[in-house]
Design a protein around this motif. Structure first.
Motif, short mmCIF file in Angstrom:
data_model
loop_
_atom_site.label_atom_id
_atom_site.label_comp_id
_atom_site.label_asym_id
_atom_site.label_seq_id
_atom_site.Cartn_x
_atom_site.Cartn_y
_atom_site.Cartn_z
N TYR A 271 -4.36 2.36 -17.30
CA TYR A 271 -3.03 2.89 -17.00
C TYR A 271 -2.10 1.72 -16.70
O TYR A 271 -2.41 0.85 -15.89
N PRO A 272 -0.91 1.70 -17.34
CA PRO A 272 -0.02 0.56 -17.12
C PRO A 272 0.55 0.51 -15.71
O PRO A 272 0.75 -0.55 -15.15
N LYS A 273 0.84 1.70 -15.13
CA LYS A 273 1.43 1.72 -13.79
C LYS A 273 0.86 2.88 -12.99
O LYS A 273 0.46 3.90 -13.55
N ALA A 274 0.85 2.72 -11.66
CA ALA A 274 0.31 3.77 -10.81
C ALA A 274 1.11 3.87 -9.53
O ALA A 274 1.74 2.90 -9.08
N LEU A 275 1.09 5.07 -8.95
CA LEU A 275 1.71 5.32 -7.66
C LEU A 275 0.72 5.02 -6.54
O LEU A 275 -0.47 5.33 -6.66
N HIS A 276 1.21 4.41 -5.48
CA HIS A 276 0.41 4.26 -4.26
C HIS A 276 1.13 5.02 -3.16
O HIS A 276 2.24 4.67 -2.76
N LEU A 277 0.50 6.09 -2.70
CA LEU A 277 1.06 6.91 -1.63
C LEU A 277 0.14 6.80 -0.43
O LEU A 277 -1.04 7.17 -0.50
N SER A 278 0.66 6.27 0.67
CA SER A 278 -0.16 6.14 1.87
C SER A 278 0.36 7.07 2.96
O SER A 278 1.57 7.23 3.12
N VAL A 279 -0.56 7.67 3.68
CA VAL A 279 -0.24 8.55 4.81
C VAL A 279 -0.99 8.02 6.02
O VAL A 279 -2.22 8.10 6.09
N LYS A 280 -0.23 7.49 6.99
CA LYS A 280 -0.84 6.79 8.13
C LYS A 280 -0.51 7.51 9.42
O LYS A 280 0.64 7.86 9.68
N ASP A 281 -1.53 7.76 10.25
CA ASP A 281 -1.30 8.34 11.57
C ASP A 281 -1.88 7.43 12.65
O ASP A 281 -2.69 6.55 12.35
N ASN A 282 -1.42 7.63 13.89
CA ASN A 282 -1.97 6.84 15.00
C ASN A 282 -2.76 7.74 15.94
O ASN A 282 -2.64 7.68 17.15
N GLY A 283 -3.58 8.62 15.30
CA GLY A 283 -4.38 9.57 16.05
C GLY A 283 -5.71 9.02 16.53
O GLY A 283 -5.89 7.80 16.68
N CYS A 284 -6.67 9.92 16.70
CA CYS A 284 -7.96 9.54 17.30
C CYS A 284 -8.88 8.76 16.37
O CYS A 284 -9.82 8.12 16.81
N GLY A 285 -8.60 8.80 15.05
CA GLY A 285 -9.43 8.06 14.12
C GLY A 285 -10.80 8.72 13.91
O GLY A 285 -11.10 9.78 14.47
#
Length: 352
Positions: A117-131
């Motif tokens: 694939y020539p290009k791709a999306l990077h979508l990150s979802v970050k929380d500061n919860g308990c892990g």
């Protein structure tokens, strides 16, 4: 009204649960469209914030430029909602979730997916919860796995996300540290830069018509509801529960039926076989198939191909009427009458 509302909510939960199971097994029949990720997230922002609650802060950092994907928008929303619900549950005392959209380095995506694939999306979802600990991370995408108390979750949220991402040629991974938080990294192929057409908004009104429709459905309750919907929109509807009776009606009507609306999987003759026999006698007959089965079953019946009109159960009245109108308007004669069928019929005029 309250009873009807409860029935409707039960139907929605059942439909959603079925969709989640099919998504995990990668057998959900999707309707991909060209969508722009920044617009999708901003468009459902209010809903996402309601899901998070007042004690949680949601921050969205959109991509610097439009990021187009070819994906079913409902699936994309499902991914976002399920990941955010997981983040919310990890922060019972409040916190912050950050969504960041951008380009994924080509080399990284190729390494992840081993594709070109020539290009791709990077979508990150970050929380500061308990892990999460390492043992939980290993099981996070397994169906029915949940760390919640009995009755508090189905364990299908993140497995649904996994299924959708894989179905659309992407990759998902998670990094998490106990007491610090969790980040989901979602990678999806971007649409060809030269293919920048955005699909038109879906119509939300039900067009009317005047044509004769033969409805073939073995489930009595479904048949009654579909008959009522189409009759209310002005169509002349005849119905039957099986293909053999349908052939008798068609023979008796002598080519007066404009459209065959048939279930795919029925006792005895299937909808596909019925359609083939009908079109052998009348090639101009328009056909719309209905099915509640996944695409593997439908493909077995030879229906996953361009030009075949198929509507997935469960469907709503607007979707059914739009699909019927779409099939009828493919013929030149009906296309000329499209303007007439797009508006309600005029009131009766007295000759007094």
């Amino acid at each position: 009204r309250e009873d009807v509302s409860e029935i409707f909510q039960a139907y929605q939960r059942a439909a959603a649960l079925t969709g989640q199971l099919l998504a995990f097994s990668r057998k959900q029949v999707a309707e991909p469209k060209v969508v722009e990720i920044n617009g999708i997230i901003e468009g459902i922002g209010k809903m996402l914030r309601r899901i998070m609650g007042e004690d949680l802060r949601l921050v969205f950092e959109p991509g610097a430029e439009p990021l187009h994907l070819i994906i079913d928008p409902n699936q994309l929303e499902q991914v976002l909602v399920n990941v955010l619900v997981n983040a919310r549950d990890a922060m019972p005392k409040g916190g912050q979730v950050e969504i960041i959209a951008g380009h994924c380095p080509t080399d990284k995506f190729r390494a992840l997916k081993q594709t070109d694939y020539p290009k791709a999306l990077h979508l990150s979802v970050k929380d500061n919860g308990c892990g999460m600990n390492e043992e939980t991370k290993k099981k996070i995408f397994e169906p029915f796995f949940t760390t919640k108390a009995v009755g508090k979750g189905t364990g299908l949220g993140l497995s649904t996300v996994y299924g959708i991402i894989k179905q659309n040629g992407g990759h998902i991974e998670v990094e998490s540290t106990e007491g610090v938080g969790t980040t989901f990294h979602i990678y999806l192929p971007l649409a060809d830069p030269d293919f920048n057409r955005i699909d038109a908004p879906v119509e939300t009104w039900a067009p009317v018509g005047f044509e004769k429709i033969l409805l073939v459905e073995d489930e009595d309750s479904v048949r009654r509801v579909v008959h009522t919907i189409l009759k209310r929109q002005g169509y002349d509807v005849q119905e039957t529960s099986n293909a053999d009776e349908a052939l008798k009606i068609l023979s008796r009507e002598n080519h007066q039926i404009d459209l065959l609306l048939t279930d795919v999987v029925m006792p005895g003759m299937s909808g596909r076989t019925l359609a083939e026999q009908v079109k052998a006698e009348n090639p101009e007959m328009r056909v719309v198939f209905m099915s509640g089965y996944n695409d593997e079953i439908i493909d077995h019946h030879g229906l996953v191909q361009r030009g075949v009109h198929l509507i997935q159960k469960p469907f709503e009245s607007v979707g059914l009427c739009l699909k019927v109108r779409e099939a009828l308007d493919e013929t030149e004669a009906h296309s000329k009458l499209r303007k007439v069928t797009s508006t309600p019929p005029p009131p009766l005029i007295s000759h007094d």
